[in-house]
Write an enzyme that holds these catalytic residues in place. Sequence first.
Site, PDB file in Angstrom:
ATOM      1  CB  CYS A  14      -0.907  -0.013   1.231  1.00  0.00           C
ATOM      2  SG  CYS A  14      -1.836   1.531   1.404  1.00  0.00           S
ATOM      3  CD1 TRP A  47      -6.239  -3.667   5.060  1.00  0.00           C
ATOM      4  CD2 TRP A  47      -4.671  -4.810   3.945  1.00  0.00           C
ATOM      5  NE1 TRP A  47      -5.906  -2.960   3.924  1.00  0.00           N
ATOM      6  CE2 TRP A  47      -4.957  -3.627   3.228  1.00  0.00           C
ATOM      7  CE3 TRP A  47      -3.711  -5.694   3.433  1.00  0.00           C
ATOM      8  CZ2 TRP A  47      -4.318  -3.295   2.042  1.00  0.00           C
ATOM      9  CZ3 TRP A  47      -3.079  -5.368   2.248  1.00  0.00           C
ATOM     10  CH2 TRP A  47      -3.384  -4.192   1.566  1.00  0.00           C
ATOM     11  CB  THR A  81      -7.889   1.863   5.015  1.00  0.00           C
ATOM     12  OG1 THR A  81      -8.147   2.780   6.081  1.00  0.00           O
ATOM     13  CG2 THR A  81      -9.052   1.887   4.043  1.00  0.00           C
ATOM     14  CE1 TYR A 145      -5.271   2.113  -5.449  1.00  0.00           C
ATOM     15  CE2 TYR A 145      -3.550   3.797  -5.542  1.00  0.00           C
ATOM     16  CZ  TYR A 145      -4.010   2.567  -5.085  1.00  0.00           C
ATOM     17  OH  TYR A 145      -3.214   1.804  -4.285  1.00  0.00           O
TER      18      TYR A 145
END
Length: 304
Positions: A14, A47, A81, A145
């Site tokens: 990330c 995650w 996140t 993105y």
Amino acid sequence: MAAGRYRLAVARGCPWANRTMIVRRLLGLESALSMGICGPEHDWRSWTFDLDPGEKDPVLGIHWLREAYEKAVPGYDRGVTVPAIVDIPSGGVVTADFRRITLDLEGEWGAYHRDGAPDLYPDELRDEIEEVSALVYEDVNNGVYRCGFASTQTAYEEAYRKLFDRLDWLSERLRARRYLVGDTITEADIRLWPTLARFDAVYHNHFKCNRNKLSEMPVLWAYARDLFQTPGFGDTIDFTQTKQHYYRVHTDLNPSRIVPAGPDTSGWLTKHGREELGGRPFGDGTPPGPPPAPERVAPGHGAG
Ligand SMILES: N[C@@H](CCC(=O)N[C@@H](CS)C(=O)NCC(=O)O)C(=O)O
């Protein structure tokens, strides 16, 4: 802030998490703020700490990062996140605002900075750092993105044009100056660089950002290599996990989930020649030492 009280949850793939890892390294906060590394892949539940023994984070004792979000907000049903800062005693996330985290590490955590830590957000440069970073965020960090997840041809082409116009603008800006703002490494460089580090391995192909590879844009490529070879930057990059993250998690973009074998990453270690532009990477400070052993990128996963 209290040393040892918080844990930084990241994933190597990330780019937003990567920023926090770089700042933590440059400021020498490794022992004050420990770090848990999520595995590169996840499903819709997000995650997990599947790389750790027993697939649990050894400090937080959880498998799903979602558990730390739920500890903070019972019934939590929004996005999970990285990066996230978790309060170890309560087990709850205290912030997942990636814009805030690096600024807090630079400001609030001052008492724990190592000797020789650089000033990454100097008072007199803040306006310029924010001005440049806003453009970089919109067109580059987020821009890749917007190319990748565009749902119409027009939206994609607009994002693509803005991305490469901004990269051309950055190339001009960096032609005669070593760093983006001032003559030392600042937040502005740390915000741009994680996107450049992923460009050829991921965005060029996976997100269709393919006017040029980074390695075909000479000024930006040299700038990115210079930082890669600066302690605290390249030693946070795991190309293997980064590719696994993007190519296996975004099954809508890559239904086969096959992870590309390339590109060759040895170019990251070649001479960049940017010292000739002057600049003082750490200002009056010094480079950080090597990363703590448990945080080193696995052999074969970095550049080379
Ligand atoms: N979107 C976050 C920034 C961090 C972010 O988007 N991280 C991504 C990974 S690069 C993430 O954790 N996505 C959730 C997921 O993949 O489930 C925010 O706006 O605060």
